[in-house]
Design a protein around this motif. Structure first.
Motif, mmCIF file in Angstrom:
data_model
loop_
_atom_site.group_PDB
_atom_site.id
_atom_site.type_symbol
_atom_site.label_atom_id
_atom_site.label_comp_id
_atom_site.label_asym_id
_atom_site.label_seq_id
_atom_site.Cartn_x
_atom_site.Cartn_y
_atom_site.Cartn_z
ATOM 1 N N ASP A 17 -8.449 -28.592 -22.410
ATOM 2 C CA ASP A 17 -7.152 -29.256 -22.549
ATOM 3 C C ASP A 17 -6.503 -29.315 -21.171
ATOM 4 O OD1 ASP A 17 -4.372 -29.767 -22.885
ATOM 5 O OD2 ASP A 17 -4.468 -29.026 -24.928
ATOM 6 N N VAL B 51 -12.003 -25.065 -29.804
ATOM 7 C CA VAL B 51 -12.879 -26.216 -30.019
ATOM 8 C C VAL B 51 -13.510 -26.636 -28.693
ATOM 9 C CG1 VAL B 51 -13.032 -28.535 -30.999
ATOM 10 C CG2 VAL B 51 -11.331 -26.923 -31.875
ATOM 11 N N SER C 283 -8.387 -35.947 -32.555
ATOM 12 C CA SER C 283 -9.505 -35.041 -32.793
ATOM 13 C C SER C 283 -10.258 -35.452 -34.041
ATOM 14 C CB SER C 283 -8.998 -33.606 -32.967
ATOM 15 O OG SER C 283 -10.075 -32.757 -33.296
ATOM 16 N N VAL D 21 -5.669 -30.733 -31.142
ATOM 17 C CA VAL D 21 -6.872 -30.392 -31.898
ATOM 18 C C VAL D 21 -6.839 -31.010 -33.284
ATOM 19 C CG1 VAL D 21 -8.157 -28.472 -32.945
ATOM 20 C CG2 VAL D 21 -7.243 -28.240 -30.635
ATOM 21 N N TYR D 22 -5.701 -30.990 -33.931
ATOM 22 C CA TYR D 22 -5.622 -31.383 -35.338
ATOM 23 C C TYR D 22 -4.988 -32.762 -35.480
ATOM 24 C CZ TYR D 22 -4.730 -30.899 -40.351
ATOM 25 O OH TYR D 22 -4.708 -31.067 -41.714
ATOM 26 N N THR E 129 -4.686 -23.346 -32.519
ATOM 27 C CA THR E 129 -5.830 -24.199 -32.213
ATOM 28 C C THR E 129 -5.781 -24.559 -30.737
ATOM 29 O OG1 THR E 129 -4.632 -26.214 -32.797
ATOM 30 C CG2 THR E 129 -5.951 -25.173 -34.543
ATOM 31 N N ASN F 19 -12.959 -33.347 -34.964
ATOM 32 C CA ASN F 19 -13.828 -32.196 -35.114
ATOM 33 C C ASN F 19 -13.672 -31.642 -36.520
ATOM 34 O OD1 ASN F 19 -14.460 -29.178 -34.941
ATOM 35 N ND2 ASN F 19 -15.332 -30.001 -33.039
ATOM 36 N N ASN G 111 -8.230 -26.645 -27.548
ATOM 37 C CA ASN G 111 -9.426 -27.247 -26.965
ATOM 38 C C ASN G 111 -9.811 -26.475 -25.705
ATOM 39 O OD1 ASN G 111 -9.810 -29.362 -28.805
ATOM 40 N ND2 ASN G 111 -8.331 -30.643 -27.749
ATOM 41 N N ALA H 276 -12.774 -27.750 -36.930
ATOM 42 C CA ALA H 276 -11.370 -27.438 -36.653
ATOM 43 C C ALA H 276 -10.454 -28.046 -37.711
ATOM 44 C CB ALA H 276 -10.987 -27.941 -35.263
#
Length: 192
Positions: free
Chosen positions: A126, A150, A162, A157-158, A121, A164, A123, A167
Motif C-alpha cells: 500500500d 493481502v 480489491s 483491501v475490501y 486489513t 481478493n 495490503n 480477504a
C-alpha cells in the motif's frame, strides 16, 4: 461549465451538484436561495464532494495540524526521498492546516485493553499506509485484533479496488457475523 478559474465552489462540488440539476443552480447558490427543483421523473445525482468532505471532517477534526507552511515544505523534501512512491504527496499541506476548529475529542490511546472486536486489513504494498505502520498498530491492539494481510498493492483491501476472495470473504464474515479468524491471516495474491 468548465472547471477552471476562481469560482464560488470547488470544481468537484460544481460537477457533483450540477449533474441532473436544471440551469440556475449557480445563481441560486450564489444568492443563497433554495435550489431549483429537479425535472419531474429525474433522480438527483450523488454529490461528488460528500466523500471528500466527510474524509476531511474526520481527519481534520480529530487531530491538531501544523499551520506552518515551512514545516510542510520540509516534510515534503524529506519524504520525497524517504518514500519515493507517495511520500511527498502524503506530507504535503492539506485543508487540515486551515481547519477552523480544534479537535473535538481527546486522542485515543490504542492498547490491548478493551473488547476483542477489531479486524484490520492491509495490503503488503500500500503506497499510502505502509505495512510497517499497520504492524505497529496491530501490536498495540494485542489480542483484541486480528489482521488480514493481502499480497497485493493499492490503497484499500475490501470492496474498493480489491478482488481478493480470501480477504473479501474474511471481512464479509466479520461484518455479517462478528466472527474473526482465530489468528492473523495472510491472503495470497490472486489474478485479476
Amino acid at each position: 461549465m468548465p472547471c477552471s478559474g476562481r469560482r464560488l465552489l470547488p470544481c468537484s462540488t460544481r460537477i457533483g451538484i450540477s449533474a441532473g440539476r436544471p440551469a440556475g443552480i449557480w445563481q441560486a447558490l450564489a444568492a443563497n436561495r433554495p435550489l431549483p427543483p429537479l425535472p419531474a421523473g429525474s433522480e438527483p445525482a450523488p454529490d461528488a464532494d460528500n466523500e471528500l468532505s466527510s474524509h476531511l471532517y474526520v481527519i481534520c477534526g480529530g487531530n491538531r495540524w501544523s499551520k506552518s507552511v515551512r514545516s510542510y515544505q520540509r516534510d515534503v523534501a524529506i519524504d520525497r526521498i524517504r518514500y519515493p512512491s507517495y511520500g511527498a504527496a502524503a506530507a504535503n499541506i492539506r485543508a487540515c492546516a486551515y481547519w477552523p476548529s480544534q479537535p473535538i475529542d481527546p486522542k485515543v490511546r490504542v492498547s490491548g485493553n478493551g473488547p476483542s472486536n477489531v479486524l484490520m486489513t492491509q495490503n503488503r504494498r500500500d503506497p499510502g499506509t505502509p505495512l510497517t505502520g499497520a504492524r505497529q498498530l496491530r501490536a498495540a491492539f494485542g489480542d483484541r485484533a486480528r489482521m488480514v494481510t493481502v499480497d497485493q498493492g493499492g490503497h484499500g483491501v475490501y470492496l474498493f479496488g480489491s478482488e481478493n476472495t480470501c480477504a473479501s470473504d474474511t471481512v464479509t464474515t466479520f461484518l455479517t457475523t462478528g466472527g474473526r479468524p482465530a489468528h492473523d491471516r495472510t491472503c495470497a495474491a490472486e489474478p485479476r
